[in-house]
Design a protein around this motif. Sequence first.
Motif, mmCIF file in Angstrom:
data_model
loop_
_atom_site.group_PDB
_atom_site.id
_atom_site.type_symbol
_atom_site.label_atom_id
_atom_site.label_comp_id
_atom_site.label_asym_id
_atom_site.label_seq_id
_atom_site.Cartn_x
_atom_site.Cartn_y
_atom_site.Cartn_z
ATOM 1 N N ILE A 293 0.835 -1.227 0.012
ATOM 2 C CA ILE A 293 0.011 0.106 0.094
ATOM 3 C C ILE A 293 0.707 1.074 -0.025
ATOM 4 O O ILE A 293 1.575 1.251 0.780
ATOM 5 C CB ILE A 293 -1.079 -0.031 1.138
ATOM 6 N N ALA A 294 0.893 1.991 -0.979
ATOM 7 C CA ALA A 294 1.808 3.160 -1.300
ATOM 8 C C ALA A 294 1.164 4.401 -1.431
ATOM 9 O O ALA A 294 0.658 4.936 -2.484
ATOM 10 C CB ALA A 294 2.452 2.777 -2.593
ATOM 11 N N PRO A 295 1.220 5.194 -0.024
ATOM 12 C CA PRO A 295 0.636 6.681 -0.271
ATOM 13 C C PRO A 295 2.125 7.510 -0.857
ATOM 14 O O PRO A 295 3.129 6.885 -0.604
ATOM 15 C CB PRO A 295 0.654 7.366 1.230
ATOM 16 N N HIS A 296 2.035 8.466 -1.644
ATOM 17 C CA HIS A 296 0.869 9.215 -2.062
ATOM 18 C C HIS A 296 0.806 9.281 -3.669
ATOM 19 O O HIS A 296 -0.329 9.762 -4.273
ATOM 20 C CB HIS A 296 1.221 10.739 -1.591
ATOM 21 N N ALA A 297 1.843 8.723 -4.205
ATOM 22 C CA ALA A 297 2.000 8.582 -5.759
ATOM 23 C C ALA A 297 1.842 9.964 -6.611
ATOM 24 O O ALA A 297 1.725 9.964 -7.879
ATOM 25 C CB ALA A 297 0.937 7.564 -6.508
ATOM 26 N N THR A 298 2.035 11.098 -5.857
ATOM 27 C CA THR A 298 2.097 12.445 -6.488
ATOM 28 C C THR A 298 3.115 12.554 -7.540
ATOM 29 O O THR A 298 2.912 13.573 -8.453
ATOM 30 C CB THR A 298 1.753 13.601 -5.526
ATOM 31 N N ASN A 299 4.370 12.089 -7.290
ATOM 32 C CA ASN A 299 5.539 12.248 -8.163
ATOM 33 C C ASN A 299 5.533 10.989 -8.812
ATOM 34 O O ASN A 299 6.717 10.778 -9.255
ATOM 35 C CB ASN A 299 6.615 12.699 -7.089
ATOM 36 N N ALA A 300 4.763 10.064 -9.130
ATOM 37 C CA ALA A 300 4.932 8.867 -9.879
ATOM 38 C C ALA A 300 5.053 9.289 -11.138
ATOM 39 O O ALA A 300 4.126 9.931 -11.813
ATOM 40 C CB ALA A 300 3.867 7.960 -9.509
ATOM 41 N N THR A 301 6.106 8.799 -12.176
ATOM 42 C CA THR A 301 6.127 9.027 -13.347
ATOM 43 C C THR A 301 5.082 7.840 -14.112
ATOM 44 O O THR A 301 4.654 7.045 -13.399
ATOM 45 C CB THR A 301 7.644 8.574 -13.566
#
Length: 501
Positions: A293-301
């Motif tokens: 479970i991975a917060p936050h993914a806002t900088n995920a490519t």
Amino acid sequence: MTASAQQALAALPLGKRPEGRTLLTADWVLAHEGDGHALLRRGEVVMEGGEVVFTGHAFPGEVARRLDFGAALISPGMIDLDALSDLDTTILGIDHFPAWKKGRVWPLSYVENGPYEMYSPEELAFQKRFAFGQLLLNGITTAAPIASLFYREWGETTAEFDAAADAAGDLGLRVFLSPAYRAGGMVLHAPGDMRPHFDEARGLKGLAEAAEYIARQAGRHEGLVQGLLAPDRVETCTAVLLRETFARAEDLGVKVRLHMAQGVMEVETVRKLHGSTAPAWLAQEGLLSERLIAPHATNATEEDQKLYAERGVSIVHCPLVSGRGGSSLNSFSKIRDMGVNIAMGTDTTPPDMLMNLLAGLITGRMNDGAPDRLLTRDLFDAATLGGAKALGRSDLGRLAPGARADIAVFGLDDVSMAPSIDPITTLVTGGSGKVTQAVFVDGRLSMRFGEVAGIDMRAARAQAQAQFDRLIAQYPARTWGHPTVEEIFPPSYPIREARNA
């Protein structure tokens, strides 16, 4: 809510399951049918013990009591997988920049003198109990607690989490938790010069303690307390620690929550350490899976997002905190369409999930450049079904026979809300946690009209303020150059004191 229903609700023992079958009804019930939610106009939910035994219309059996909430929505309780469990220090960074200059990163001088705890054991126990009460006030029935390690000596302790388990049992909140641990942290060597420092042995010791905690506490309080391994942040972990974490998680049968792809400092640090983004690094290590479970993914490519989709990773969307920091998920609809499961988190105080759903709707549509790819129901699904899927619990996040009786009742006739035709749109676009009227967790009445089982929230709020004031007074020792509190956190406007007569 009718007067007779109010009397019936008031007669129920707070913090306990009512005896016999209880029928709940309202203008709207959000029940689960087939693969998703359905709105039942003047529907009914019947619970017995800790379980839902009926959803629909015209229940044919006998019941011990009926509670008619009138102009309200009876909903599955919200699931918060990044639920703040300390006193919120993120608010200190809203107007005060840069973070290294405002006590948000340990200076080297502090590390060399030896880190120490800024809270007493009693204060650590209190803040979790207070935070759990706030979650219930906002209609959240399941939570995975999160806290800052900045003001800790290193990681969290089993003693404070023993207290947290007891608080969950006393208040009636479903929790997935264990003490957070880490193998390193960012240290400020000079203005703007932040470098990771590692102590892998200390991280492995923290993992062992967390695993022991889960083995000892999981299943307590009639199943309200469950385990979750929570290494702090991806840039504070080594490959050895993460491999051991996932191995222990498999042995224990629990999920792993790890913050990643959430900020510029993390992205830059992980690239320097491992030559890739965090999701790509974990994929190389064989650690991306449905267990994560991975917060936050806002900088995920885009590559990161594809890896999440391919490996079954669930992300936790915390749009309010992300938006306050100037970032957002790009984009909810895109990631959803790729097949990534999206859950929700609040990650701040107040833990107002409805406010977060609105923030998610707004930022999602801004990133899409259109309003039609993301609907209010998509956010509501994430806060219920998405969280349940991330936890691997098909008996949570829905109202259906056989599901746990985790229920939130949201009023729809608050004078500040507009008249409406659809309760979900009304709550997401114009509601707030303040319209939560009642909360049942595992069939227990945990909150009714602002009264929470096991805690006096008004007295606790005053205690929290005093504790927070003591915390702020210690910031100079942990801030570069040791400026005064007034220099670290200047007021929004000049303060003028009254002159003596």
